[in-house]
Design an enzyme around this catalytic site. Structure first.
Site, mmCIF file in Angstrom:
data_model
loop_
_atom_site.group_PDB
_atom_site.id
_atom_site.type_symbol
_atom_site.label_atom_id
_atom_site.label_comp_id
_atom_site.label_asym_id
_atom_site.label_seq_id
_atom_site.Cartn_x
_atom_site.Cartn_y
_atom_site.Cartn_z
ATOM 1 C CB THR A 24 24.447 31.625 -34.303
ATOM 2 O OG1 THR A 24 23.860 32.495 -35.263
ATOM 3 C CG2 THR A 24 24.147 32.236 -32.963
ATOM 4 C CB CYS A 49 18.973 35.792 -29.577
ATOM 5 S SG CYS A 49 19.436 37.529 -29.403
ATOM 6 C CG HIS A 97 21.218 35.231 -33.569
ATOM 7 N ND1 HIS A 97 22.572 35.168 -33.394
ATOM 8 C CD2 HIS A 97 20.723 35.683 -32.404
ATOM 9 C CE1 HIS A 97 22.883 35.563 -32.152
ATOM 10 N NE2 HIS A 97 21.766 35.892 -31.538
#
Lengths: 163, 210
Positions: A23, A29, A46
């Protein structure tokens, strides 16, 4: 390793060994990384928001968006790939506060709330969190490796670490 | 029109939003030009409806070092404005403003407190002029918060407005405007992020809602 999958905002993905889940630019997040130590199945979510239950008129079906639903969906996917619940451990990263205002509005504390929500859900499911790199005011890129479940956390300016 | 998801916005509504963006950005470009005493070129605003996963790639790469100035919009049209620039661009902008250096080769290094304040002020002026155009056009009253700044990965900064959209729908709408200044190559992205209810308010104020 060839088998690298990018997990975008509000997405989740699981893989069998060998593979890497990545990611890029994780901000407020929360990145939830689950690992089956025996079967070497990895999963990464995520999640953008803490809870699917706190949203009014929630008609959307995007399970990766919320920490609670993302964890459940990720577990399901991993079990489908042959993982077993009792072997699964968790690592958390992200949940930063990118901007600061002088009031305590929702958007500001969202990172912290995302981390709390992920922890609550994992506790409820009896999944042990073995390490975390959360909070702060900076973004992170994370790489999750199936061979040993290491989570590499990269930042701009604050270096790289492994959790 | 009751808007629950930006996917419902058809071509006509997108054109209206683009026009609002156009006028606002025109004002903002003028303000920026006055500030740096150089001609600023503004592209026609791009109105984009995106999936969350696409958001972080808005600045080419989610890992690119950028500077974001976030300003909260208060009043009749709640929302946010994000002024986002590449790090290098911000350096050039600051150097132009403070007149330290004109040579792009020396455009590196960390920002001082003064320079951070200068960037915030640019964000403030640009956002303020954008909003004043919007306010004139619609007759609605808007105020802004003190700007907040972040210097980090594009993806991490762009996640902040995306989360705000995430509370109400599954897509993100950006009214995006690019600025450029010929010789020193100052480029910035200007992203207007109204709260979902603000779209209905804008449409109604412009007489295109029902």
């Amino acid at each position: 390793m060839d088998n690298t999958i990018k997990v975008g905002m509000a997405e989740l993905s699981a893989l069998n060994h060998p593979g890497v889940l990545v990611t890029i630019g994780l901000g407020s997040c929360v990145g939830i990384a689950l690992y089956d130590r025996e079967k070497k199945v990895i999963g990464l979510a995520h999640a953008m928001l803490p809870s699917s239950l706190q949203i009014k008129n929630n008609t959307n079906t995007n399970k990766g968006k919320f920490a609670d639903t993302a964890i459940l969906e990720l577990l399901d996917e991993m079990i489908r790939l042959g993982a077993s619940r009792k072997n699964i451990i968790a690592k958390l990263a992200g949940g930063a506060q990118m901007f600061t205002f002088n009031d305590s509005s929702d958007i500001i504390r969202i990172g912290e709330r995302n981390v709390i929500a992920a922890k609550e859900k994992l506790r409820e499911l009896n999944i042990e969190i073995i390490s975390e790199d959360t909070g702060g005011n900076y973004g992170r890129t994370i790489e999750f490796y199936s061979d040993d479940g290491r989570l590499v956390v990269k930042t701009l300016g604050l270096g790289t670490k492994e959790i | 029109m009751k808007i629950n998801d930006f996917k419902q916005l058809d071509g006509f509504y997108l054109d209206v939003l683009r026009e609002v963006g156009n006028i606002g950005a025109g004002n903002a470009a003028t303000a920026l030009a006055k500030l740096i005493k150089k001609k600023v070129i503004m592209d026609v605003p791009n109105v984009k409806i995106m999936e969350f996963k696409e958001v972080s790639e808005l600045m080419e790469s989610a890992e690119k070092l950028v500077i974001g100035v976030l300003i909260k919009i208060l009043g009749d049209l709640p929302g946010y404005i994000l002024f986002i620039m590449e790090y290098k661009t911000a350096r050039l902008l600051v150097d132009t403003l403070i007149e330290i250096a004109q040579n792009p080769e020396v455009a590196s290094g960390e920002f001082s407190e003064l320079e951070i304040s200068a960037i915030k002020e640019v964000g403030n002026i640009v956002a303020g002029s954008y909003l004043s155009a919007l306010s004139t056009l619609t007759g609605l009253k808007v105020q802004t918060s003190v700007p907040s700044i972040a210097i980090d990965m594009a993806g991490a900064i762009l996640s902040v407005p995306a989360i705000e959209f995430g509370k109400v729908c599954d897509t993100v709408l950006y009214i995006e405007t690019k600025f450029s200044e010929g010789t020193t190559n100052i480029k910035g992205d200007f992203i207007l992020i109204p709260a979902l209810e603000s779209y209905e308010i804008i449409m109604k104020a412009l007489g295109v809602g029902n």
